[in-house]
Write a protein that holds these residues in place. Structure first.
Motif, PDB file in Angstrom:
ATOM      1  N   THR A 103       0.741  -1.198   0.006  1.00 45.90           N
ATOM      2  CA  THR A 103      -0.043   0.137   0.060  1.00 45.90           C
ATOM      3  C   THR A 103       0.932   1.328   0.010  1.00 45.90           C
ATOM      4  O   THR A 103       1.866   1.303   0.592  1.00 45.90           O
ATOM      5  CB  THR A 103      -1.033  -0.028   1.422  1.00 45.90           C
ATOM      6  OG1 THR A 103      -0.137  -0.072   2.391  1.00 45.90           O
ATOM      7  CG2 THR A 103      -1.965  -1.071   1.229  1.00 45.90           C
ATOM      8  N   PRO A 104       0.475   2.246  -0.696  1.00 42.71           N
ATOM      9  CA  PRO A 104      -0.786   2.454  -1.414  1.00 42.71           C
ATOM     10  C   PRO A 104      -0.525   1.730  -3.018  1.00 42.71           C
ATOM     11  O   PRO A 104       0.594   1.632  -3.409  1.00 42.71           O
ATOM     12  CB  PRO A 104      -0.835   3.939  -1.834  1.00 42.71           C
ATOM     13  CG  PRO A 104       0.363   4.499  -1.562  1.00 42.71           C
ATOM     14  CD  PRO A 104       1.176   3.500  -0.615  1.00 42.71           C
ATOM     15  N   THR A 105      -1.462   1.099  -3.316  1.00 43.91           N
ATOM     16  CA  THR A 105      -1.624   0.776  -4.570  1.00 43.91           C
ATOM     17  C   THR A 105      -3.059   1.316  -5.257  1.00 43.91           C
ATOM     18  O   THR A 105      -4.004   1.445  -4.554  1.00 43.91           O
ATOM     19  CB  THR A 105      -1.943  -0.878  -4.780  1.00 43.91           C
ATOM     20  OG1 THR A 105      -0.669  -1.448  -4.556  1.00 43.91           O
ATOM     21  CG2 THR A 105      -2.183  -1.320  -6.197  1.00 43.91           C
ATOM     22  N   THR A 106      -3.019   1.856  -6.326  1.00 38.04           N
ATOM     23  CA  THR A 106      -4.065   2.637  -7.083  1.00 38.04           C
ATOM     24  C   THR A 106      -4.488   1.757  -8.167  1.00 38.04           C
ATOM     25  O   THR A 106      -3.546   1.640  -9.121  1.00 38.04           O
ATOM     26  CB  THR A 106      -3.682   4.124  -7.406  1.00 38.04           C
ATOM     27  OG1 THR A 106      -3.262   4.459  -6.326  1.00 38.04           O
ATOM     28  CG2 THR A 106      -4.981   4.647  -8.058  1.00 38.04           C
ATOM     29  N   LEU A 107      -5.830   1.491  -8.372  1.00 41.75           N
ATOM     30  CA  LEU A 107      -6.148   0.978  -9.491  1.00 41.75           C
ATOM     31  C   LEU A 107      -7.074   1.600 -10.250  1.00 41.75           C
ATOM     32  O   LEU A 107      -8.106   2.398  -9.668  1.00 41.75           O
ATOM     33  CB  LEU A 107      -7.266  -0.172  -9.169  1.00 41.75           C
ATOM     34  CG  LEU A 107      -6.521  -1.319  -8.236  1.00 41.75           C
ATOM     35  CD1 LEU A 107      -7.657  -2.597  -7.818  1.00 41.75           C
ATOM     36  CD2 LEU A 107      -5.339  -1.867  -8.732  1.00 41.75           C
ATOM     37  N   ALA A 108      -6.891   2.101 -11.531  1.00 43.03           N
ATOM     38  CA  ALA A 108      -7.860   2.756 -12.351  1.00 43.03           C
ATOM     39  C   ALA A 108      -8.823   1.632 -13.063  1.00 43.03           C
ATOM     40  O   ALA A 108      -8.372   0.846 -13.654  1.00 43.03           O
ATOM     41  CB  ALA A 108      -7.083   3.471 -13.303  1.00 43.03           C
ATOM     42  N   LEU A 109     -10.144   1.944 -12.692  1.00 43.05           N
ATOM     43  CA  LEU A 109     -11.266   0.866 -13.181  1.00 43.05           C
ATOM     44  C   LEU A 109     -12.172   1.688 -14.034  1.00 43.05           C
ATOM     45  O   LEU A 109     -12.754   2.925 -13.640  1.00 43.05           O
ATOM     46  CB  LEU A 109     -11.816   0.305 -12.038  1.00 43.05           C
ATOM     47  CG  LEU A 109     -10.957  -0.584 -11.138  1.00 43.05           C
ATOM     48  CD1 LEU A 109     -11.806  -0.841  -9.742  1.00 43.05           C
ATOM     49  CD2 LEU A 109     -10.692  -1.642 -11.737  1.00 43.05           C
ATOM     50  N   ASP A 110     -12.714   0.939 -15.323  1.00 48.19           N
ATOM     51  CA  ASP A 110     -13.842   1.892 -16.114  1.00 48.19           C
ATOM     52  C   ASP A 110     -15.126   1.476 -15.189  1.00 48.19           C
ATOM     53  O   ASP A 110     -15.145   0.632 -14.235  1.00 48.19           O
ATOM     54  CB  ASP A 110     -13.523   1.324 -17.386  1.00 48.19           C
ATOM     55  CG  ASP A 110     -14.036  -0.158 -17.555  1.00 48.19           C
ATOM     56  OD1 ASP A 110     -14.630  -1.004 -16.762  1.00 48.19           O
ATOM     57  OD2 ASP A 110     -13.883  -0.410 -18.836  1.00 48.19           O
ATOM     58  N   ALA A 111     -16.244   2.036 -15.981  1.00 51.83           N
ATOM     59  CA  ALA A 111     -17.414   1.893 -15.187  1.00 51.83           C
ATOM     60  C   ALA A 111     -17.985   0.268 -15.129  1.00 51.83           C
ATOM     61  O   ALA A 111     -18.707  -0.102 -14.082  1.00 51.83           O
ATOM     62  CB  ALA A 111     -18.606   2.628 -15.862  1.00 51.83           C
ATOM     63  N   SER A 112     -17.206  -0.632 -16.172  1.00 55.49           N
ATOM     64  CA  SER A 112     -17.751  -1.902 -16.001  1.00 55.49           C
ATOM     65  C   SER A 112     -17.028  -2.745 -15.014  1.00 55.49           C
ATOM     66  O   SER A 112     -17.122  -3.894 -14.826  1.00 55.49           O
ATOM     67  CB  SER A 112     -17.730  -2.434 -17.234  1.00 55.49           C
ATOM     68  OG  SER A 112     -16.362  -2.500 -17.642  1.00 55.49           O
ATOM     69  N   GLY A 113     -15.712  -2.096 -14.447  1.00 54.26           N
ATOM     70  CA  GLY A 113     -14.866  -2.786 -13.419  1.00 54.26           C
ATOM     71  C   GLY A 113     -13.635  -3.459 -14.203  1.00 54.26           C
ATOM     72  O   GLY A 113     -13.030  -4.077 -13.444  1.00 54.26           O
ATOM     73  N   THR A 114     -13.458  -3.238 -15.321  1.00 57.32           N
ATOM     74  CA  THR A 114     -12.279  -3.448 -16.006  1.00 57.32           C
ATOM     75  C   THR A 114     -11.126  -2.721 -15.487  1.00 57.32           C
ATOM     76  O   THR A 114     -11.215  -1.539 -15.425  1.00 57.32           O
ATOM     77  CB  THR A 114     -12.245  -3.271 -17.565  1.00 57.32           C
ATOM     78  OG1 THR A 114     -13.247  -4.160 -18.218  1.00 57.32           O
ATOM     79  CG2 THR A 114     -11.131  -3.967 -18.174  1.00 57.32           C
ATOM     80  N   GLU A 115      -9.954  -3.448 -15.111  1.00 57.46           N
ATOM     81  CA  GLU A 115      -8.915  -2.708 -14.615  1.00 57.46           C
ATOM     82  C   GLU A 115      -8.159  -2.378 -16.115  1.00 57.46           C
ATOM     83  O   GLU A 115      -7.647  -2.875 -16.595  1.00 57.46           O
ATOM     84  CB  GLU A 115      -8.041  -3.486 -13.649  1.00 57.46           C
ATOM     85  CG  GLU A 115      -6.688  -3.071 -13.287  1.00 57.46           C
ATOM     86  CD  GLU A 115      -5.946  -4.007 -12.155  1.00 57.46           C
ATOM     87  OE1 GLU A 115      -4.734  -3.601 -12.272  1.00 57.46           O
ATOM     88  OE2 GLU A 115      -6.514  -4.708 -11.636  1.00 57.46           O
ATOM     89  N   LEU A 116      -7.948  -0.873 -15.724  1.00 55.97           N
ATOM     90  CA  LEU A 116      -7.160  -0.193 -16.860  1.00 55.97           C
ATOM     91  C   LEU A 116      -5.701  -0.072 -16.622  1.00 55.97           C
ATOM     92  O   LEU A 116      -4.939  -0.282 -17.678  1.00 55.97           O
ATOM     93  CB  LEU A 116      -7.659   1.219 -17.006  1.00 55.97           C
ATOM     94  CG  LEU A 116      -9.346   1.228 -17.274  1.00 55.97           C
ATOM     95  CD1 LEU A 116      -9.882   2.662 -17.261  1.00 55.97           C
ATOM     96  CD2 LEU A 116      -9.592   0.682 -18.600  1.00 55.97           C
ATOM     97  N   LEU A 117      -5.393   0.161 -15.349  1.00 57.29           N
ATOM     98  CA  LEU A 117      -3.935   0.527 -15.029  1.00 57.29           C
ATOM     99  C   LEU A 117      -3.829   0.452 -13.325  1.00 57.29           C
ATOM    100  O   LEU A 117      -4.983   0.264 -12.713  1.00 57.29           O
ATOM    101  CB  LEU A 117      -3.320   1.510 -15.522  1.00 57.29           C
ATOM    102  CG  LEU A 117      -3.939   2.898 -15.238  1.00 57.29           C
ATOM    103  CD1 LEU A 117      -3.093   3.627 -14.045  1.00 57.29           C
ATOM    104  CD2 LEU A 117      -3.734   4.070 -16.228  1.00 57.29           C
ATOM    105  N   ARG A 118      -2.687   0.111 -13.164  1.00 50.90           N
ATOM    106  CA  ARG A 118      -2.425   0.016 -11.636  1.00 50.90           C
ATOM    107  C   ARG A 118      -1.213   0.761 -11.252  1.00 50.90           C
ATOM    108  O   ARG A 118      -0.174   0.618 -12.186  1.00 50.90           O
ATOM    109  CB  ARG A 118      -2.532  -1.073 -10.985  1.00 50.90           C
ATOM    110  CG  ARG A 118      -1.512  -2.450 -11.274  1.00 50.90           C
ATOM    111  CD  ARG A 118      -1.465  -3.561 -10.545  1.00 50.90           C
ATOM    112  NE  ARG A 118      -2.781  -4.064 -10.563  1.00 50.90           N
ATOM    113  CZ  ARG A 118      -3.209  -4.970  -9.499  1.00 50.90           C
ATOM    114  NH1 ARG A 118      -2.468  -5.344  -8.453  1.00 50.90           N
ATOM    115  NH2 ARG A 118      -4.313  -5.363  -9.380  1.00 50.90           N
TER     116      ARG A 118
END
Length: 141
Positions: A103-118
């Protein structure tokens, strides 16, 4: 004399580990494909928001406070971007389900929950903005 060599070897190993961690801190990686989101993370998503930055934190994490301030500011200045924080101190199964090891880890998720990047560690603002640009509808803050 053996003790001195053992001490020098231990110092060298620790130095190498420190360098590796420093190099990886804040590095943006592509998202994990096909990961099923744990329910506490899925509940944080807003279908009306193109990208949600989910910050995985713990209560004793000092860099998490800096990351929170950076991501809140970024989300406040950028259309289509939202920031939420999830404390996994008492929910290690959520962190394990996401493959989060620090931690910290940041996840970028689209509206459907698909992970775009971390991003592991404190993200670099400009690099994060550049990586998010293709996924956002409006001007970037």
């Amino acid at each position: 004399m053996t003790g001195v060599w053992a001490l020098l070897g231990a110092v060298a190993v620790v130095a190498v580990i420190g360098v590796v961690l420093r190099v990886q801190n804040g590095r943006i990686r592509t998202g994990r494909v096909g990961t099923d989101l744990p329910e506490p993370v899925r509940a944080l998503l807003d279908p009306a928001t193109p990208v949600t930055l989910v910050q995985i934190s713990t209560t004793f994490c000092a860099p998490c406070r800096h990351t929170r301030a950076l991501l809140e500011d970024l989300a406040g200045r950028t259309d289509g971007l939202r920031h939420v924080e999830l404390d996994v101190t008492d929910r290690p199964e959520v962190a394990a389900g996401l493959g989060v090891l620090r931690t910290p880890t940041t996840l970028a998720l689209d509206a459907s929950g698909t992970e775009l990047l971390r991003v592991g560690g404190v993200p670099e603002r400009d690099a994060l903005l550049a990586a998010l640009r293709p996924h956002l509808p409006g001007p970037i803050g």
